[in-house]
Structure formats: C-alpha cells, structure tokens
Design a protein around this motif. Sequence first.
Motif, mmCIF file in Angstrom:
data_model
loop_
_atom_site.group_PDB
_atom_site.id
_atom_site.type_symbol
_atom_site.label_atom_id
_atom_site.label_comp_id
_atom_site.label_asym_id
_atom_site.label_seq_id
_atom_site.Cartn_x
_atom_site.Cartn_y
_atom_site.Cartn_z
ATOM 1 N N ALA A 206 15.149 111.411 37.522
ATOM 2 C CA ALA A 206 13.946 111.709 36.727
ATOM 3 C C ALA A 206 13.575 113.185 36.746
ATOM 4 N N HIS A 207 14.214 113.963 37.632
ATOM 5 C CA HIS A 207 13.790 115.370 37.728
ATOM 6 C C HIS A 207 14.802 116.206 38.516
ATOM 7 N N ASN A 208 15.451 117.125 37.838
ATOM 8 C CA ASN A 208 16.217 118.134 38.570
ATOM 9 C C ASN A 208 16.212 119.449 37.787
ATOM 10 N N HIS A 209 16.930 120.434 38.349
ATOM 11 C CA HIS A 209 17.030 121.762 37.721
ATOM 12 C C HIS A 209 18.500 122.180 37.711
ATOM 13 N N LEU A 210 19.291 121.427 36.980
ATOM 14 C CA LEU A 210 20.733 121.696 36.933
ATOM 15 C C LEU A 210 21.059 123.115 36.454
ATOM 16 N N GLY B 26 8.310 119.832 30.473
ATOM 17 C CA GLY B 26 8.187 120.015 31.909
ATOM 18 C C GLY B 26 9.230 120.987 32.407
ATOM 19 N N GLU B 27 9.001 121.563 33.441
ATOM 20 C CA GLU B 27 8.046 121.200 34.464
ATOM 21 C C GLU B 27 6.775 122.014 34.277
ATOM 22 N N ILE B 28 5.643 121.319 34.230
ATOM 23 C CA ILE B 28 4.359 121.991 34.121
ATOM 24 C C ILE B 28 3.531 121.589 35.346
ATOM 25 N N THR C 86 16.207 113.876 42.312
ATOM 26 C CA THR C 86 16.781 114.739 43.358
ATOM 27 C C THR C 86 16.014 116.061 43.480
ATOM 28 N N ASP C 87 15.467 116.573 42.360
ATOM 29 C CA ASP C 87 14.910 117.927 42.307
ATOM 30 C C ASP C 87 15.969 118.974 42.672
ATOM 31 N N ALA C 88 17.253 118.609 42.542
ATOM 32 C CA ALA C 88 18.338 119.549 42.854
ATOM 33 C C ALA C 88 18.163 120.843 42.057
#
Length: 265
Positions: free
Chosen positions: A6-10, A91-93, A202-204
């Motif tokens: 649901a959320h990462n920064h690849l 997002g991300e906000i 993961t928020d990777a």
Amino acid sequence: MKFYDAHNHLQDERFAGHQSELLTACEKSGIARMVVNGACEADWPQVLQLAREHKMVLPSFGYHPWYLPERTPDWLANLNRFLDEVPSAIGEIGLDRWKPDLPYTGQEEVFLAQLQIAAERNLPVSIHCLQAWGRVLELLQSHPRPPRGFVLHSFGGPAEMIPAFAKLGAHFSFPGYFLHGRKLKQRETFKQVPPERLLIETDAPDQHLPADINRFPLVGSDGKPLNHPANLVAVYAGLAEFLGEKTESLAARVETNFQKVFGGL
Ligand SMILES: [Zn+2]
C-alpha cells in the motif's frame, strides 16, 4: 497468494537505478501491485516513468511535508499535470510536528489543497502523520474527502482514534517496522482496526524489518541498510502471526481492501 504494497518509494535515489532488479524479485515473491509514492516535484517524473515501464507500479503523486520548502510557485498546477498523465493516486501528503527544524507553517494549506484535489477527482490519498493526529482528524472531518477513502500510512496514532478515522473512510496501513519488539504497543493498536480497513506496506527503502525476518538484506552505496520492497511478504507473515491468522486469509482480506481503495488505477 497475491501481495499488495500500500505504500513504498521505489523511485528513491538510494536504490541507485536498481529498480528493475528489485521489481523482478517482487514479482517472483508474488507481489501484484505496489503504490509508489512521490514526495516532491523533483521525484514525480521518476514515479511516472516507473509506472509507464512496469504495470506492478501504481503511481501516486503528492507533496510530503518534509519537502514543502522546495516547492515551486507552480507546484499545484504541476501536480494536476502529473495526475492527468496516468491513472494515479495522491500522496504522500501529510502533517508533521515531529521532524526537528521542519516548519509547520504552510503544512496545513498544502495538505488541504491536495486533499481537495483527491476529493474532486475521487482518488485515494496516502497520508503521513507524525505528532499531529488530532489535527489531521479535525481537518479530515471538516473538509471534503475522496468517497473511495484514504490511507493512514504506517498508522502510529492511538487506538482510541481508530473509530473516528474509520467513520471518515480511513484505511490503516501496517509497516514491517512495527514487527520490532519495541513497537509492541503500536502493533497492538492494529487489533482494533476494522478487518475491512487493514492494508499492509513496506515503505521501502525505509522502515527496516527486524534482522531475523529480513529476507532481502540490502545496503545502499553509503553502507546504510535499505528495506527491499520484496520484504512485503515477510510483513504479511509477521502480521498474520501476530493477529493469530493464516497468511492466506490475511492476504485475501488485504487484497479485497486494496482493490476497494486503489481498484481501477
Ligand atoms: Zn512514505
């Protein structure tokens, strides 16, 4: 089994151009989709490019509070331009009163401008919040929200606030970082999350897992550890064990939840 991040920064530059390899490992692990969050105008082009090249990537564009001082006078028009390019989330906000030396002035205005776009376009929005839970709740209660809901990423708020957020359409996303022994209290709050509102992330490359369950150890060029996005499977397994549930049933539930929020993008 299919897994949904649901959320990462690849797009993060710490991955140093190895995104294709990372995605190959994710595909082999059964990861079906990942929401890749841009954080500022400078990284939106990379998020867009990843989305064009890999169908696993669900792009998300937004201004993270940490990078607000970098925004150009045209940031809002720019954001709309990226949202027009490909089906995407926002997002991300968020709001952040935790990060030392980060000005709070301007954060609410930028948060609300992006929330407004999410509501108008009915796009799911990923919200970052550190030490501002009461204010985020007030702002969400008093402003238009996207009908399909929103995501409280790495939900670190108190359990008592879960019903009020859920009433507004919140989904609560669990990061692998909460599997550390010292995060037990925050892990416990997830027992109060309504089953149909749970997501996993993961928020990777951030939010490392405990070493004993880190299946994909990765180190950046500066020698610092990075969280590999394929660790998502270990996050599912760790949370399933904690909730006393089979990974299969948890995965089926999270798939339904993910499709409800992000389906069609
Ligand atoms: Zn993030």
